[in-house]
Design a protein around this motif. Structure first.
Motif, PDB file in Angstrom:
ATOM      1  N   ARG A  80       9.360   0.889 -14.286  1.00  0.00           N
ATOM      2  CA  ARG A  80       9.238   1.716 -15.490  1.00  0.00           C
ATOM      3  C   ARG A  80       7.794   2.162 -15.696  1.00  0.00           C
ATOM      4  N   ASN A  81       6.854   1.410 -15.115  1.00  0.00           N
ATOM      5  CA  ASN A  81       5.433   1.749 -15.211  1.00  0.00           C
ATOM      6  C   ASN A  81       4.955   2.610 -14.051  1.00  0.00           C
ATOM      7  N   VAL A  82       5.881   3.019 -13.169  1.00  0.00           N
ATOM      8  CA  VAL A  82       5.529   3.865 -12.022  1.00  0.00           C
ATOM      9  C   VAL A  82       5.755   5.328 -12.421  1.00  0.00           C
ATOM     10  N   PRO A  83       4.676   6.109 -12.611  1.00  0.00           N
ATOM     11  CA  PRO A  83       4.846   7.476 -13.111  1.00  0.00           C
ATOM     12  C   PRO A  83       5.409   8.448 -12.077  1.00  0.00           C
ATOM     13  N   VAL A  84       5.101   8.210 -10.793  1.00  0.00           N
ATOM     14  CA  VAL A  84       5.586   9.080  -9.710  1.00  0.00           C
ATOM     15  C   VAL A  84       5.968   8.201  -8.537  1.00  0.00           C
ATOM     16  N   LEU A  85       6.837   8.703  -7.676  1.00  0.00           N
ATOM     17  CA  LEU A  85       7.212   7.978  -6.465  1.00  0.00           C
ATOM     18  C   LEU A  85       6.934   8.866  -5.252  1.00  0.00           C
ATOM     19  N   PRO A  86       5.694   8.837  -4.738  1.00  0.00           N
ATOM     20  CA  PRO A  86       5.376   9.648  -3.561  1.00  0.00           C
ATOM     21  C   PRO A  86       6.257   9.272  -2.383  1.00  0.00           C
ATOM     22  N   ARG A  87       6.344  10.191  -1.424  1.00  0.00           N
ATOM     23  CA  ARG A  87       7.232   9.985  -0.285  1.00  0.00           C
ATOM     24  C   ARG A  87       6.749   8.881   0.646  1.00  0.00           C
ATOM     25  N   ASP A  88       5.424   8.768   0.828  1.00  0.00           N
ATOM     26  CA  ASP A  88       4.914   7.763   1.752  1.00  0.00           C
ATOM     27  C   ASP A  88       3.610   7.178   1.227  1.00  0.00           C
ATOM     28  N   ALA A  89       3.084   6.191   1.975  1.00  0.00           N
ATOM     29  CA  ALA A  89       1.890   5.480   1.533  1.00  0.00           C
ATOM     30  C   ALA A  89       0.682   6.401   1.448  1.00  0.00           C
ATOM     31  N   ARG A  90       0.595   7.372   2.353  1.00  0.00           N
ATOM     32  CA  ARG A  90      -0.540   8.296   2.317  1.00  0.00           C
ATOM     33  C   ARG A  90      -0.516   9.134   1.049  1.00  0.00           C
ATOM     34  N   GLU A  91       0.653   9.633   0.679  1.00  0.00           N
ATOM     35  CA  GLU A  91       0.760  10.410  -0.558  1.00  0.00           C
ATOM     36  C   GLU A  91       0.458   9.536  -1.774  1.00  0.00           C
ATOM     37  N   ALA A  92       0.837   8.268  -1.719  1.00  0.00           N
ATOM     38  CA  ALA A  92       0.544   7.356  -2.827  1.00  0.00           C
ATOM     39  C   ALA A  92      -0.965   7.164  -2.971  1.00  0.00           C
ATOM     40  N   SER A  93      -1.667   6.991  -1.851  1.00  0.00           N
ATOM     41  CA  SER A  93      -3.125   6.853  -1.893  1.00  0.00           C
ATOM     42  C   SER A  93      -3.779   8.114  -2.436  1.00  0.00           C
ATOM     43  N   ASP A  94      -3.267   9.272  -2.030  1.00  0.00           N
ATOM     44  CA  ASP A  94      -3.807  10.544  -2.532  1.00  0.00           C
ATOM     45  C   ASP A  94      -3.590  10.667  -4.033  1.00  0.00           C
ATOM     46  N   ALA A  95      -2.426  10.226  -4.504  1.00  0.00           N
ATOM     47  CA  ALA A  95      -2.151  10.281  -5.940  1.00  0.00           C
ATOM     48  C   ALA A  95      -3.143   9.419  -6.710  1.00  0.00           C
ATOM     49  N   PHE A  96      -3.478   8.276  -6.162  1.00  0.00           N
ATOM     50  CA  PHE A  96      -4.385   7.346  -6.842  1.00  0.00           C
ATOM     51  C   PHE A  96      -5.829   7.835  -6.777  1.00  0.00           C
TER      52      PHE A  96
END
Length: 358
Positions: free
Chosen positions: A211-227
Motif C-alpha cells: 500500500r506504500n508502494v506508489p509505482v510498480l516499475p517493470r524491472d529493477a533498473r526502472e525502480a532505481s531510475d524512479a528512486f
C-alpha cells in the motif's frame, strides 16, 4: 545496522580474451550480434588451437566477469596450450532467459535466480540435475536485500517494520515481471514468516507495505531510475551488491541498512547441455564453471559487492559485509516451483494483494 560501503575507483577492465595474458582481446556484443555470429559457418574451431564459448549473464555481474575471464583464459592456456575467446552478453535475467530459449547459443548461463535457469531446463536446453553439476549446488553468487534510503535517512528507516508505517513510500519493481522484485517480495514475507510470525501476519504486513508502494516499475533498473532520477520514494529495496558497486563507480553515495532477518539472494550458473554438445565445447565450458568457485574468482565477485560462496574467501572479506543474524533461502520457503505457484502465478497471493490496493 547502517553500513556505508568503502569507495574505490573502478579499474580498467577487459571483456574477453583469446591469446593469453600478453594479448587480451576486448570484446563486447549484443544478443543479436552473438546470435548472428553463431549462425556463420566460419566459427572458430572448438577442438583446434582456439576455442570459442559464450557466457550469458545478468547485468550486474559484468564488472566481476571482466576480471575473472582473463584469469581463466590464462590458466587454460598454461595448462592446455589452447587459446580461448569468451563472448559475453549481459542484460536483465528474465530477458536473457528468453533470449537463450529463443535461440541465443549460450554455452554457460549465470542468471539472477534458479527459476530462470529452470525455464531453460524446461525448454530442453539444460538437462535436469544441473544443480548437482557444480559446487555449492551451482550457486555461484550471493547477496541480500538492502534498504537504501535518502541521504541522512530522513524517515529513519532501519527495519522491515518501518516500511509499513504511514507516510513511508517504498520503491520496488513488479514481482510479476522482475526477478529482483521476487527476491524483494520474499524478503518482506520472510521478515515475518521467518521471524516467528504466522502466514496470516506475513500477509497482513506485506499488504501494508505494498500500500506504500506508489509505482510498480517493470524491472529493477526502472525502480532505481524512479528512486534516483525521478526522486520517487523514501526507500528503495535493492540488492546489497548493486548498492556497493554503484558507490564504487561514483554513481551514488548511499545510506543503507541490511535487515537482520534477510533472504539469501542466490545466483546459479549452469552449462547449457544442448549447445555445448552441439558445438563441442563441454570440456572448456565445464572447466570455466568450475573456475568460478575458486578463491581467485570468488575474490573478484566479492570486490563488486557479492558475498562469497567460498568459505575461505568469506573469512578474508568478512569485515566488508554486515553480519545477518537470521539468513534463510528459497528452499526454506518450499523451493522456486512452490514459491512461484503460491505467490506469483496468476491469481496467487501477489495478485490478491494488488487487488486490495486498487
Amino acid at each position: 545496522m547502517t553500513w556505508k560501503p568503502p569507495l574505490s575507483q573502478p579499474s580498467a577492465l577487459v571483456l574477453a580474451a583469446g591469446l593469453g595474458l600478453s594479448a587480451l582481446i576486448p570484446f563486447t556484443a549484443t544478443n543479436s550480434q552473438i546470435a548472428s555470429a553463431s549462425q556463420k559457418t566460419q566459427l572458430i574451431s572448438q577442438r583446434g588451437q582456439k576455442v570459442e564459448i559464450t557466457l550469458v549473464s545478468y547485468a550486474v555481474t559484468k564488472a566481476a566477469y571482466e576480471k575473472i575471464i582473463p584469469q581463466f583464459v590464462a590458466k587454460w592456456k598454461r595448462e592446455k596450450g589452447q587459446d580461448i575467446v569468451i563472448k559475453q552478453s549481459y542484460g536483465g535475467s528474465g530477458s536473457q532467459t528468453r533470449a537463450v530459449i529463443d535461440g541465443l547459443e549460450a554455452d554457460v548461463v549465470a542468471l539472477a535466480l534458479a527459476l530462470d535457469t529452470k525455464k531453460i531446463e524446461q525448454a530442453g536446453l539444460i538437462k535436469p540435475g544441473w544443480e548437482q553439476e557444480a559446487p555449492n549446488n551451482s550457486i555461484v553468487t550471493r547477496s541480500v536485500v538492502a534498504l537504501e534510503t535518502r541521504e541522512g535517512n530522513p524517515k529513519n528507516i532501519k527495519t522491515w517494520s518501518d516500511l509499513a508505517k504511514p507516510g513511508v513510500k517504498v520503491i520496488t519493481a513488479n514481482p510479476k515481471t522482475s526477478g529482483g522484485a521476487r527476491w524483494n517480495f520474499l524478503a518482506l514475507w520472510g521478515a515475518i514468516a521467518k521471524n516467528k510470525g504466522s502466514e496470516a501476519q506475513a500477509l497482513d504486513f506485506v499488504t501494508k507495505v505494498y500500500r506504500n508502494v506508489p509505482v510498480l516499475p517493470r524491472d529493477a533498473r526502472e525502480a532505481s531510475d524512479a528512486f534516483y532520477k525521478k526522486g520517487q520514494g523514501d526507500v528503495l529495496l535493492n540488492y546489497e551488491n548493486e548498492v556497493i558497486l554503484a558507490a564504487q563507480q561514483g554513481k551514488t553515495s548511499p545510506s543503507y541498512t541490511i535487515p537482520q532477518t534477510n533472504i539469501s539472494i542466490d545466483g546459479p550458473v549452469a552449462v547449457v547441455d544442448k549447445v555445448v554438445d552441439k558445438r563441442g565445447t563441454r570440456a572448456v565450458s565445464e572447466a570455466f564453471v568450475k573456475f568460478l568457485f575458486t578463491p581467485e574468482a570468488q575474490r573478484e565477485f566479492s570486490k563488486v559487492g557479492f558475498r562469497p560462496v567460498n568459505s575461505a574467501v568469506a573469512k578474508e572479506v568478512g569485515k566488508k559485509f554486515p553480519k545477518v543474524g537470521n539468513l534463510y533461502n528459497v528452499q526454506s520457503l518450499g523451493g522456486w516451483n512452490a514459491v512461484q505457484k503460491k505467490f506469483f502465478d496468476d491469481g496467487a497471493i501477489f495478485d490478491k494483494i494488488q487487488s486490495g490496493r486498487r
